[in-house]
Design a protein around this motif. Structure first.
Motif, PDB file in Angstrom:
ATOM      1  N   VAL A   1       3.831  -9.213  -5.281  1.00 12.49           N
ATOM      2  CA  VAL A   1       2.511  -9.550  -5.931  1.00 12.49           C
ATOM      3  C   VAL A   1       1.386  -9.502  -4.940  1.00 12.49           C
ATOM      4  O   VAL A   1       0.307  -8.882  -5.302  1.00 12.49           O
ATOM      5  N   VAL A   2       1.552 -10.043  -3.607  1.00 13.46           N
ATOM      6  CA  VAL A   2       0.457 -10.033  -2.929  1.00 13.46           C
ATOM      7  C   VAL A   2       0.240  -8.890  -1.835  1.00 13.46           C
ATOM      8  O   VAL A   2       1.333  -8.402  -1.328  1.00 13.46           O
ATOM      9  N   TYR A   3      -1.011  -8.142  -2.145  1.00 12.82           N
ATOM     10  CA  TYR A   3      -1.202  -6.839  -1.407  1.00 12.82           C
ATOM     11  C   TYR A   3      -1.895  -7.440   0.214  1.00 12.82           C
ATOM     12  O   TYR A   3      -2.512  -8.492   0.255  1.00 12.82           O
ATOM     13  N   PRO A   4      -1.721  -6.438   1.047  1.00 17.00           N
ATOM     14  CA  PRO A   4      -1.202  -5.192   1.066  1.00 17.00           C
ATOM     15  C   PRO A   4       0.522  -5.219   1.223  1.00 17.00           C
ATOM     16  O   PRO A   4       0.885  -4.200   1.038  1.00 17.00           O
ATOM     17  N   ALA A   5       1.204  -6.116   1.325  1.00 11.25           N
ATOM     18  CA  ALA A   5       2.460  -6.055   1.569  1.00 11.25           C
ATOM     19  C   ALA A   5       3.109  -5.408   0.295  1.00 11.25           C
ATOM     20  O   ALA A   5       4.119  -4.887   0.328  1.00 11.25           O
ATOM     21  N   ALA A   6       2.618  -5.577  -0.726  1.00 14.20           N
ATOM     22  CA  ALA A   6       3.097  -5.293  -2.148  1.00 14.20           C
ATOM     23  C   ALA A   6       3.006  -3.844  -2.159  1.00 14.20           C
ATOM     24  O   ALA A   6       3.896  -2.898  -3.055  1.00 14.20           O
ATOM     25  N   GLY A   7       2.438  -3.102  -1.345  1.00 12.84           N
ATOM     26  CA  GLY A   7       2.135  -1.595  -1.407  1.00 12.84           C
ATOM     27  C   GLY A   7       3.234  -0.852  -0.282  1.00 12.84           C
ATOM     28  O   GLY A   7       2.970   0.313  -0.358  1.00 12.84           O
TER      29      GLY A   7
ATOM     30  N   GLN B   1       6.900   5.223  10.432  1.00  8.68           N
ATOM     31  CA  GLN B   1       8.254   5.969  11.236  1.00  8.68           C
ATOM     32  C   GLN B   1       9.519   5.351  10.602  1.00  8.68           C
ATOM     33  O   GLN B   1      10.399   5.862  10.785  1.00  8.68           O
ATOM     34  N   ALA B   2       9.406   4.633   9.833  1.00 12.00           N
ATOM     35  CA  ALA B   2      10.521   3.949   9.273  1.00 12.00           C
ATOM     36  C   ALA B   2      11.565   4.881   8.463  1.00 12.00           C
ATOM     37  O   ALA B   2      11.116   5.732   7.569  1.00 12.00           O
ATOM     38  N   GLU B   3      12.692   4.957   8.642  1.00 10.34           N
ATOM     39  CA  GLU B   3      13.709   5.694   7.696  1.00 10.34           C
ATOM     40  C   GLU B   3      14.220   4.742   6.723  1.00 10.34           C
ATOM     41  O   GLU B   3      14.845   5.342   5.648  1.00 10.34           O
ATOM     42  N   LEU B   4      14.042   3.479   6.891  1.00 11.82           N
ATOM     43  CA  LEU B   4      14.699   2.521   5.925  1.00 11.82           C
ATOM     44  C   LEU B   4      13.629   1.302   5.719  1.00 11.82           C
ATOM     45  O   LEU B   4      13.501   0.851   6.827  1.00 11.82           O
ATOM     46  N   PHE B   5      13.456   0.901   4.505  1.00 12.38           N
ATOM     47  CA  PHE B   5      12.478  -0.112   4.352  1.00 12.38           C
ATOM     48  C   PHE B   5      13.011  -1.137   3.250  1.00 12.38           C
ATOM     49  O   PHE B   5      13.559  -0.806   2.324  1.00 12.38           O
ATOM     50  N   ALA B   6      13.194  -2.246   3.788  1.00 14.15           N
ATOM     51  CA  ALA B   6      13.686  -3.271   3.020  1.00 14.15           C
ATOM     52  C   ALA B   6      12.841  -4.560   2.908  1.00 14.15           C
ATOM     53  O   ALA B   6      12.211  -5.045   3.715  1.00 14.15           O
ATOM     54  N   ALA B   7      12.646  -4.988   1.483  1.00 22.14           N
ATOM     55  CA  ALA B   7      11.947  -6.116   1.260  1.00 22.14           C
ATOM     56  C   ALA B   7      13.001  -7.293   0.721  1.00 22.14           C
ATOM     57  O   ALA B   7      13.739  -7.048   0.011  1.00 22.14           O
ATOM     58  N   ILE B   8      12.877  -8.392   1.448  1.00 19.73           N
ATOM     59  CA  ILE B   8      13.666  -9.534   1.353  1.00 19.73           C
ATOM     60  C   ILE B   8      12.820 -10.906   0.821  1.00 19.73           C
ATOM     61  O   ILE B   8      12.302 -11.230   1.467  1.00 19.73           O
TER      62      ILE B   8
ATOM     63  N   ILE C   1       6.604 -10.113  13.385  1.00 24.22           N
ATOM     64  CA  ILE C   1       5.218  -9.799  13.184  1.00 24.22           C
ATOM     65  C   ILE C   1       5.074 -10.953  12.092  1.00 24.22           C
ATOM     66  O   ILE C   1       5.342 -10.350  10.909  1.00 24.22           O
ATOM     67  N   HIS C   2       3.944 -11.835  12.235  1.00 22.33           N
ATOM     68  CA  HIS C   2       3.387 -12.949  11.207  1.00 22.33           C
ATOM     69  C   HIS C   2       2.313 -12.301  10.755  1.00 22.33           C
ATOM     70  O   HIS C   2       1.424 -12.716  11.223  1.00 22.33           O
ATOM     71  N   MET C   3       2.449 -11.518   9.637  1.00 23.08           N
ATOM     72  CA  MET C   3       1.242 -10.985   9.167  1.00 23.08           C
ATOM     73  C   MET C   3       0.330 -11.787   8.458  1.00 23.08           C
ATOM     74  O   MET C   3      -0.837 -11.619   8.147  1.00 23.08           O
ATOM     75  N   HIS C   4       0.937 -13.071   8.147  1.00 26.53           N
ATOM     76  CA  HIS C   4      -0.033 -14.223   7.496  1.00 26.53           C
ATOM     77  C   HIS C   4      -0.212 -15.257   8.426  1.00 26.53           C
ATOM     78  O   HIS C   4      -0.725 -16.404   7.854  1.00 26.53           O
ATOM     79  N   GLY C   5       0.051 -14.994   9.872  1.00 24.55           N
ATOM     80  CA  GLY C   5      -0.120 -16.360  10.604  1.00 24.55           C
ATOM     81  C   GLY C   5       0.951 -17.322  10.771  1.00 24.55           C
ATOM     82  O   GLY C   5       1.924 -16.823  10.098  1.00 24.55           O
TER      83      GLY C   5
END
Length: 226
Positions: A173-179, A161-168, A100-104
């Motif tokens: 800084v950039v929302y909405p991803a930062a939230g 639905q996620a049981e585990l969230f990982a940010a790599i 999923i390319h949220m920024h194109g």
């Protein structure tokens, strides 16, 4: 296990692609305001196209690293939703199928007049006509500052639905991803970040794994598979 992984510029940095913004506030020697806003495109479309043509060429010559390949392996072991803020295709070339390319993506072209999308050529020009309406309004299919990221309904649904969230490799800084981490944690998911340095939103994560993504991500994936 249902896992959502968000990746940012840090995962592609080891493949030779510049991180989003350097310490001097420039993005590959350009001010963000001059190349990554709708206003910049309206003011100087030739400059914006030159910038993205150069980024497209550089991304095309880069190769996926161990972190990209490890995430492709993770999808074989768990229910993985892979979301990226990056506009390169290193995840796909590293073996991941549904990204999923949220920024194109640099690989896409978009008509600013009618909304038609098509595969981007290696070099795009302001005079390029839209194949659907003929307007000379071709732009990169990139989400610029002030625009709404793509696929947000699908991303929020996966987060819930996620049981585990990982940010790599993300800055936080950039929302909405930062939230995303705060939202996932509120719903009971375990949250982990992997970065060279703690992200701005590091407090939203239960666990932090410091180090380069090419080392931390394969080790993390191995622990989940093991």
């Amino acid at each position: 296990m249902r896992i959502l992984v968000l990746t940012g510029a840090g995962i592609s940095a080891e493949s030779g692609l510049s991180t989003f913004r350097a310490a001097d506030g420039l993005w590959e020697r350009h001010r963000v305001e001059d190349v990554a806003t709708p206003e910049a495109f309206a003011r100087d479309p030739a400059l914006v196209h030159r910038f993205y043509n150069a980024r497209r060429e550089k991304a095309g010559s880069a190769q996926p690293n161990a972190a990209h390949r490890a995430l492709a392996e993770l999808a074989h072991a768990h229910d993985l939703t892979l979301v990226t803020q990056n506009v390169d295709d290193l995840h796909e070339r590293g073996g991941s199928g549904d990204v999923i390319h949220m920024h194109g993506a640099l690989s896409g072209a978009l008509c600013a007049a009618c909304g038609q999308r098509w595969p981007a050529p290696a070099v795009m020009l302001p005079s390029d006509p839209c194949p659907a309406c003929g307007a000379a309004a071709t732009r990169p299919d990139i989400v610029w500052f002030g625009e709404i990221p793509y696929h947000m309904e699908r991303i929020w649904a996966a987060l819930e639905q996620a049981e585990l969230f990982a940010a790599i490799g993300t800055s936080g800084v950039v929302y909405p991803a930062a939230g995303f981490a705060q939202h996932a944690a509120r719903l009971g998911a375990e949250c982990v970040e992997m970065n060279l340095d703690p992200a701005v939103n590091a407090r939203d994560f239960r666990r932090s794994i410091p180090g380069p993504a090419s080392q931390t991500v394969p080790a993390w994936v191995a622990s989940l598979k093991g």
